[in-house]
Design a protein around this motif. Structure first.
Motif, PDB file in Angstrom:
ATOM      1  N   SER A  26       1.328  14.350   1.421  1.00  0.00           N
ATOM      2  CA  SER A  26       1.765  13.326   1.564  1.00  0.00           C
ATOM      3  C   SER A  26       2.513  13.043  -0.929  1.00  0.00           C
ATOM      4  O   SER A  26       2.202  13.996  -1.257  1.00  0.00           O
ATOM      5  N   GLU A  27       3.126  12.089  -0.688  1.00  0.00           N
ATOM      6  CA  GLU A  27       3.614  11.802  -1.897  1.00  0.00           C
ATOM      7  C   GLU A  27       2.526  11.306  -2.814  1.00  0.00           C
ATOM      8  O   GLU A  27       2.358  11.831  -3.843  1.00  0.00           O
ATOM      9  N   TYR A  28       0.356  11.375  -2.523  1.00  0.00           N
ATOM     10  CA  TYR A  28      -0.303  11.114  -3.193  1.00  0.00           C
ATOM     11  C   TYR A  28      -1.100  12.502  -3.484  1.00  0.00           C
ATOM     12  O   TYR A  28      -1.585  12.054  -3.917  1.00  0.00           O
ATOM     13  N   LYS A  30       1.287  15.507  -3.858  1.00  0.00           N
ATOM     14  CA  LYS A  30       1.586  16.025  -4.347  1.00  0.00           C
ATOM     15  C   LYS A  30       1.766  16.445  -5.581  1.00  0.00           C
ATOM     16  O   LYS A  30       1.541  17.271  -5.835  1.00  0.00           O
ATOM     17  N   GLU A  99      -3.505  11.192   5.068  1.00  0.00           N
ATOM     18  CA  GLU A  99      -2.265  10.337   3.041  1.00  0.00           C
ATOM     19  C   GLU A  99      -2.996  10.793   2.168  1.00  0.00           C
ATOM     20  O   GLU A  99      -2.571  10.446   1.274  1.00  0.00           O
TER      21      GLU A  99
END
Length: 189
Positions: A26-28, A30, A99
């Motif tokens: 997830s972008e969180y 990364k 996430e």
């Protein structure tokens, strides 16, 4: 390519391909994984974000507790007015793990594993502990030897004092292919 290698008992688990995790996470998570190492602060930040997400989803998370071998966890319950509400809250809460925490937790777990040398150095102490609880093993026992001896016991929980005293010795590498669908984090109620 960043690869974290861990071990459990006398077996070497497959390496964890952190680069692949970074590409698919997830972008969180990364930025927490990009350097290939999860610090204690990053681990806690990720766990707290996961817990907050579960709470925001409408579930009731427990306090965070030590899960063993440097890992922490929490449980959660879902209280709902009807089945539809229960399903909605559960679905939202289940989205939180991938996430905010799943991949960070996986890298952290690998980092907590002892090296083969550390395991070998610890083996005689663990053997002494096991003999103290009635499990007859030699100082150079293998995990297969231990599994056979424990399997013969009527009460297999006798091993727990040694597991608690030497959690690193008994730690198992997380499955690098495990997904959020395999998680046991929730306790629906």
């Amino acid at each position: 390519m960043l690869v974290v290698v861990g071990c459990s008992g006398s077996e070497q688990p497959p390496p964890l391909d952190v680069d692949s995790l970074v590409e698919s996470t997830s972008e969180y998570q990364k930025p927490l994984l990009e350097d290939g190492v999860v610090s204690a602060d990053e681990y806690e930040q990720s766990l707290l974000a996961y817990r907050t997400c579960v709470e925001d989803a409408g579930a009731t998370p427990s306090e965070i507790y030590e899960a063993g071998n440097g890992e922490k966890a929490f449980d959660y319950q879902v209280f709902a007015v009807d089945d539809e509400d229960l399903e909605r809250i559960n679905a939202l809460a289940e989205e939180c793990l991938p996430e905010y925490f799943q991949d960070v937790g996986k890298v952290w777990a690998y980092q907590q594993l002892l090296s083969p040398e550390e395991l070998q150095d610890l083996r005689p102490d663990v053997a002494e502990c096991l003999r103290g609880v009635g499990i007859d093993v030699d100082d150079d026992f293998t995990l297969d030897d231990l599994a056979a001896r424990v399997g013969e016991l009527e009460d297999q929980s006798v091993i727990q004092p040694c597991v608690q005293k030497y959690p690193g010795f008994f730690a198992v590498a997380p499955d690098p292919n495990r997904t959020d669908d395999d998680s046991n984090e929730s306790d629906d109620g």
